[in-house]
Design an enzyme around this catalytic site. Sequence first.
Site, PDB file in Angstrom:
ATOM      1  N   ASN A  16       0.886  -1.127   0.173  1.00 53.13           N
ATOM      2  CA  ASN A  16      -0.008   0.198   0.021  1.00 53.13           C
ATOM      3  C   ASN A  16       0.711   1.116   0.142  1.00 53.13           C
ATOM      4  OD1 ASN A  16      -1.526   2.314   0.970  1.00 53.13           O
ATOM      5  ND2 ASN A  16      -3.085   0.751   1.535  1.00 53.13           N
ATOM      6  N   GLU A  46      -3.177 -13.552   1.830  1.00 50.44           N
ATOM      7  CA  GLU A  46      -4.723 -13.391   1.907  1.00 50.44           C
ATOM      8  C   GLU A  46      -4.971 -12.957   3.464  1.00 50.44           C
ATOM      9  OE1 GLU A  46      -8.938 -15.667   1.288  1.00 50.44           O
ATOM     10  OE2 GLU A  46      -6.768 -16.655   0.867  1.00 50.44           O
ATOM     11  N   ASP A  75      -1.969  -3.234  10.102  1.00 50.07           N
ATOM     12  CA  ASP A  75      -3.453  -3.302   9.730  1.00 50.07           C
ATOM     13  C   ASP A  75      -4.100  -2.200  10.422  1.00 50.07           C
ATOM     14  OD1 ASP A  75      -4.996  -5.220   8.047  1.00 50.07           O
ATOM     15  OD2 ASP A  75      -6.177  -5.340   9.922  1.00 50.07           O
ATOM     16  N   ASP A 165      -9.457   9.688   4.971  1.00 47.46           N
ATOM     17  CA  ASP A 165      -8.981  11.109   5.559  1.00 47.46           C
ATOM     18  C   ASP A 165      -9.772  12.220   5.302  1.00 47.46           C
ATOM     19  OD1 ASP A 165      -6.686   9.785   6.760  1.00 47.46           O
ATOM     20  OD2 ASP A 165      -5.017  10.893   5.517  1.00 47.46           O
TER      21      ASP A 165
END
Length: 217
Positions: A16, A46, A75, A165
């Site tokens: 990411n 996964e 996470d 955001d």
Amino acid sequence: MTRRIDGKRLLVASHNKGKIGELEFLLGGLPIELVTAGELGLPEPEETGTTFVENARIKALAAATAAGEVALSDDSGLCVEALDGAPGVYTADWAGPDRDWDRAMRLVEEELQKVDARAPEQRKAKFVSLLCLAWPDGHTQEYLGEREGTLVWPPRRGPIAFGYDPVFVPDGESRTFGEMTAEEKHGSIWHAPGPLSHRARSVKELVEGAFPPGTKP
């Protein structure tokens, strides 16, 4: 038993770009080199967990095992009170396979409208960041950061906003995270009044708990 990072390199178990950018910003200046899972060609595991801790461990352990070095995963997600904590661990899923965050924000707003959550006190939410450090032998350590706030509509964004955001106003502020610079969003990790964002708070816990004593940028 709590372990300390004793190497000169840390593997960030993420693909990411937004998340990686924030971790690089927050850990910048520390005496350690960051390398990402994407740079090493590691696959994305996964995420089958039902909690932030479970998914963070899955990602960190997969990277640590594959690369044979200490790995850090994050996470994170948005938990909305009026939606019983949703989207929560499924925060990214609400953005769809193309990670369309405008779609994700719109879905959250649609769900809030369904439960007639219009007043600010009905639109309380929090961002969660759960960091996990994993070693190749399976040892893990977790660090939690949270930031409470209120959801607004329509989105209000600046030049660096990503994720949810633009609709999140942290408590005590008048602007959304999306309208802030990186420095304003994350605050000062090392000096009062302390970190503003959820990820800055989890990184502060990480540095204080897992880096050599006295480590600072």
